[in-house]
Design a protein around this motif. Sequence first.
Motif, PDB file in Angstrom:
ATOM      1  N   ILE A 116       0.859  -1.181   0.000  1.00 32.61           N
ATOM      2  CA  ILE A 116       0.000   0.000   0.000  1.00 32.61           C
ATOM      3  C   ILE A 116       0.895   1.230   0.000  1.00 32.61           C
ATOM      4  CG2 ILE A 116      -1.769   1.310   1.236  1.00 32.61           C
ATOM      5  CD1 ILE A 116      -2.693  -1.355   2.478  1.00 32.61           C
ATOM      6  N   LEU A 117       0.687   2.106  -0.974  1.00 32.07           N
ATOM      7  CA  LEU A 117       1.409   3.374  -1.038  1.00 32.07           C
ATOM      8  C   LEU A 117       0.413   4.470  -0.692  1.00 32.07           C
ATOM      9  CD1 LEU A 117       2.593   1.471  -3.580  1.00 32.07           C
ATOM     10  CD2 LEU A 117       4.213   3.337  -3.505  1.00 32.07           C
ATOM     11  N   VAL A 118       0.742   5.261   0.320  1.00 29.12           N
ATOM     12  CA  VAL A 118      -0.152   6.268   0.872  1.00 29.12           C
ATOM     13  C   VAL A 118       0.445   7.652   0.634  1.00 29.12           C
ATOM     14  CG1 VAL A 118      -1.144   7.141   3.034  1.00 29.12           C
ATOM     15  CG2 VAL A 118      -0.932   4.661   2.664  1.00 29.12           C
ATOM     16  N   ASP A 119      -0.359   8.572   0.085  1.00 26.40           N
ATOM     17  CA  ASP A 119       0.083   9.964  -0.009  1.00 26.40           C
ATOM     18  C   ASP A 119      -0.089  10.579   1.377  1.00 26.40           C
ATOM     19  OD1 ASP A 119       0.566  12.656  -0.371  1.00 26.40           O
ATOM     20  OD2 ASP A 119      -0.622  12.820  -2.202  1.00 26.40           O
ATOM     21  N   SER A 120       0.988  10.571   2.146  1.00 26.56           N
ATOM     22  CA  SER A 120       0.918  11.023   3.543  1.00 26.56           C
ATOM     23  C   SER A 120       0.769  12.538   3.668  1.00 26.56           C
ATOM     24  CB  SER A 120       2.138  10.534   4.328  1.00 26.56           C
ATOM     25  OG  SER A 120       3.328  11.034   3.766  1.00 26.56           O
ATOM     26  N   SER A 121       0.845  13.269   2.565  1.00 29.57           N
ATOM     27  CA  SER A 121       0.534  14.701   2.610  1.00 29.57           C
ATOM     28  C   SER A 121      -0.954  14.919   2.830  1.00 29.57           C
ATOM     29  CB  SER A 121       0.925  15.388   1.299  1.00 29.57           C
ATOM     30  OG  SER A 121       2.288  15.298   1.050  1.00 29.57           O
ATOM     31  N   LEU A 122      -1.765  13.994   2.346  1.00 29.89           N
ATOM     32  CA  LEU A 122      -3.212  14.141   2.400  1.00 29.89           C
ATOM     33  C   LEU A 122      -3.891  13.147   3.335  1.00 29.89           C
ATOM     34  CD1 LEU A 122      -3.916  14.616  -1.417  1.00 29.89           C
ATOM     35  CD2 LEU A 122      -3.525  16.380   0.320  1.00 29.89           C
ATOM     36  N   ILE A 123      -3.168  12.112   3.730  1.00 30.60           N
ATOM     37  CA  ILE A 123      -3.738  11.065   4.576  1.00 30.60           C
ATOM     38  C   ILE A 123      -2.927  11.003   5.864  1.00 30.60           C
ATOM     39  CG2 ILE A 123      -4.299   8.614   4.757  1.00 30.60           C
ATOM     40  CD1 ILE A 123      -4.267   8.560   1.641  1.00 30.60           C
ATOM     41  N   SER A 124      -3.583  11.297   6.978  1.00 35.79           N
ATOM     42  CA  SER A 124      -2.852  11.374   8.243  1.00 35.79           C
ATOM     43  C   SER A 124      -2.963  10.106   9.089  1.00 35.79           C
ATOM     44  CB  SER A 124      -3.329  12.581   9.049  1.00 35.79           C
ATOM     45  OG  SER A 124      -4.709  12.477   9.302  1.00 35.79           O
ATOM     46  N   VAL A 125      -3.773   9.150   8.669  1.00 33.02           N
ATOM     47  CA  VAL A 125      -3.912   7.914   9.450  1.00 33.02           C
ATOM     48  C   VAL A 125      -2.894   6.884   8.983  1.00 33.02           C
ATOM     49  CG1 VAL A 125      -6.368   8.280   9.870  1.00 33.02           C
ATOM     50  CG2 VAL A 125      -5.654   6.894   7.928  1.00 33.02           C
ATOM     51  N   GLU A 126      -2.616   5.939   9.853  1.00 29.40           N
ATOM     52  CA  GLU A 126      -1.698   4.859   9.498  1.00 29.40           C
ATOM     53  C   GLU A 126      -2.483   3.591   9.233  1.00 29.40           C
ATOM     54  OE1 GLU A 126       1.891   4.324  11.456  1.00 29.40           O
ATOM     55  OE2 GLU A 126       2.357   6.461  11.492  1.00 29.40           O
ATOM     56  N   VAL A 127      -1.953   2.785   8.346  1.00 30.65           N
ATOM     57  CA  VAL A 127      -2.561   1.495   8.036  1.00 30.65           C
ATOM     58  C   VAL A 127      -2.305   0.565   9.217  1.00 30.65           C
ATOM     59  CG1 VAL A 127      -2.432  -0.503   6.485  1.00 30.65           C
ATOM     60  CG2 VAL A 127      -2.288   1.837   5.555  1.00 30.65           C
ATOM     61  N   TYR A 170       4.636   5.354   3.261  1.00 30.55           N
ATOM     62  CA  TYR A 170       4.046   6.675   3.439  1.00 30.55           C
ATOM     63  C   TYR A 170       4.929   7.669   2.695  1.00 30.55           C
ATOM     64  CZ  TYR A 170       1.483   4.199   7.012  1.00 30.55           C
ATOM     65  OH  TYR A 170       0.691   3.289   7.669  1.00 30.55           O
ATOM     66  N   ILE A 171       4.415   8.186   1.618  1.00 34.37           N
ATOM     67  CA  ILE A 171       5.170   9.099   0.772  1.00 34.37           C
ATOM     68  C   ILE A 171       4.432  10.434   0.759  1.00 34.37           C
ATOM     69  CG2 ILE A 171       6.076   9.518  -1.551  1.00 34.37           C
ATOM     70  CD1 ILE A 171       5.010   6.066  -0.840  1.00 34.37           C
ATOM     71  N   PRO A 172       5.071  11.526   1.171  1.00 32.45           N
ATOM     72  CA  PRO A 172       4.404  12.833   1.125  1.00 32.45           C
ATOM     73  C   PRO A 172       4.388  13.359  -0.316  1.00 32.45           C
ATOM     74  CG  PRO A 172       6.633  13.078   1.960  1.00 32.45           C
ATOM     75  CD  PRO A 172       6.406  11.607   1.761  1.00 32.45           C
ATOM     76  N   ALA A 173       3.694  12.640  -1.175  1.00 33.52           N
ATOM     77  CA  ALA A 173       3.762  12.880  -2.619  1.00 33.52           C
ATOM     78  C   ALA A 173       3.277  14.264  -3.029  1.00 33.52           C
ATOM     79  CB  ALA A 173       2.969  11.802  -3.358  1.00 33.52           C
ATOM     80  N   THR A 174       2.174  14.717  -2.458  1.00 35.72           N
ATOM     81  CA  THR A 174       1.665  16.036  -2.825  1.00 35.72           C
ATOM     82  C   THR A 174       2.645  17.120  -2.410  1.00 35.72           C
ATOM     83  OG1 THR A 174      -0.632  15.294  -2.737  1.00 35.72           O
ATOM     84  CG2 THR A 174      -0.238  17.664  -2.500  1.00 35.72           C
ATOM     85  N   LYS A 175       3.190  17.028  -1.213  1.00 40.02           N
ATOM     86  CA  LYS A 175       4.183  18.003  -0.755  1.00 40.02           C
ATOM     87  C   LYS A 175       5.436  17.944  -1.627  1.00 40.02           C
ATOM     88  CE  LYS A 175       6.854  19.505   3.294  1.00 40.02           C
ATOM     89  NZ  LYS A 175       7.781  20.180   2.446  1.00 40.02           N
TER      90      LYS A 175
END
Length: 177
Positions: free
Chosen positions: A92-103, A112-117
């Motif tokens: 699972i790849l999570v855009d951690s810039s927009l998603i603050s919860v953890e799997v 957890y990749i801050p892709a948007t940032k």
Amino acid sequence: MATSQILIAGFGGQGVLFAGKFLAYKALTENKQLSWLPSYGPEMRGGTANCSVIISDDPVGSPIITTPDCLIAMNRPSLDKYVDAVAPGGMILVDSSLISVEVERTDVRTFYIPATKMANDAGFATLANMVLVGKLIKESGVVSFENNKETFEKFIPAKKANLIEINCQALQTGYDY
């Protein structure tokens, strides 16, 4: 590689379908079998959208994915909706810039990749999708990381050729993360 089933999900406008299209064209250039199935309906302008991509060495029997090997979640509603569908041992790849919860699952690899940032900071604000795809390629090896420019040239119109380089940069940013 036998078969990889990838589900990319997010809001309409985040480039979910574009990311899937890139993976599909990339697989084509590598003589792989594939299926690309977008799903957006009226949600395309801000609601949820998703794209299923199956890449295989063997013919693909159905484009429907019920248990993806990989989930790219670009927003919280998408993560909530699909997190439990991912196959054990999947990714699972999570855009951690927009998603603050953890799997909470421990039977999958989560990134957890801050892709948007990262995309905003690098000057390609709308390409968080390609940052995540770059990381997917690095971690899964589903397609090679070579000849990305040539792949983009196959489906980005010549009049928008300036977009090819920034998409390549976004992929590289995610691959290097």
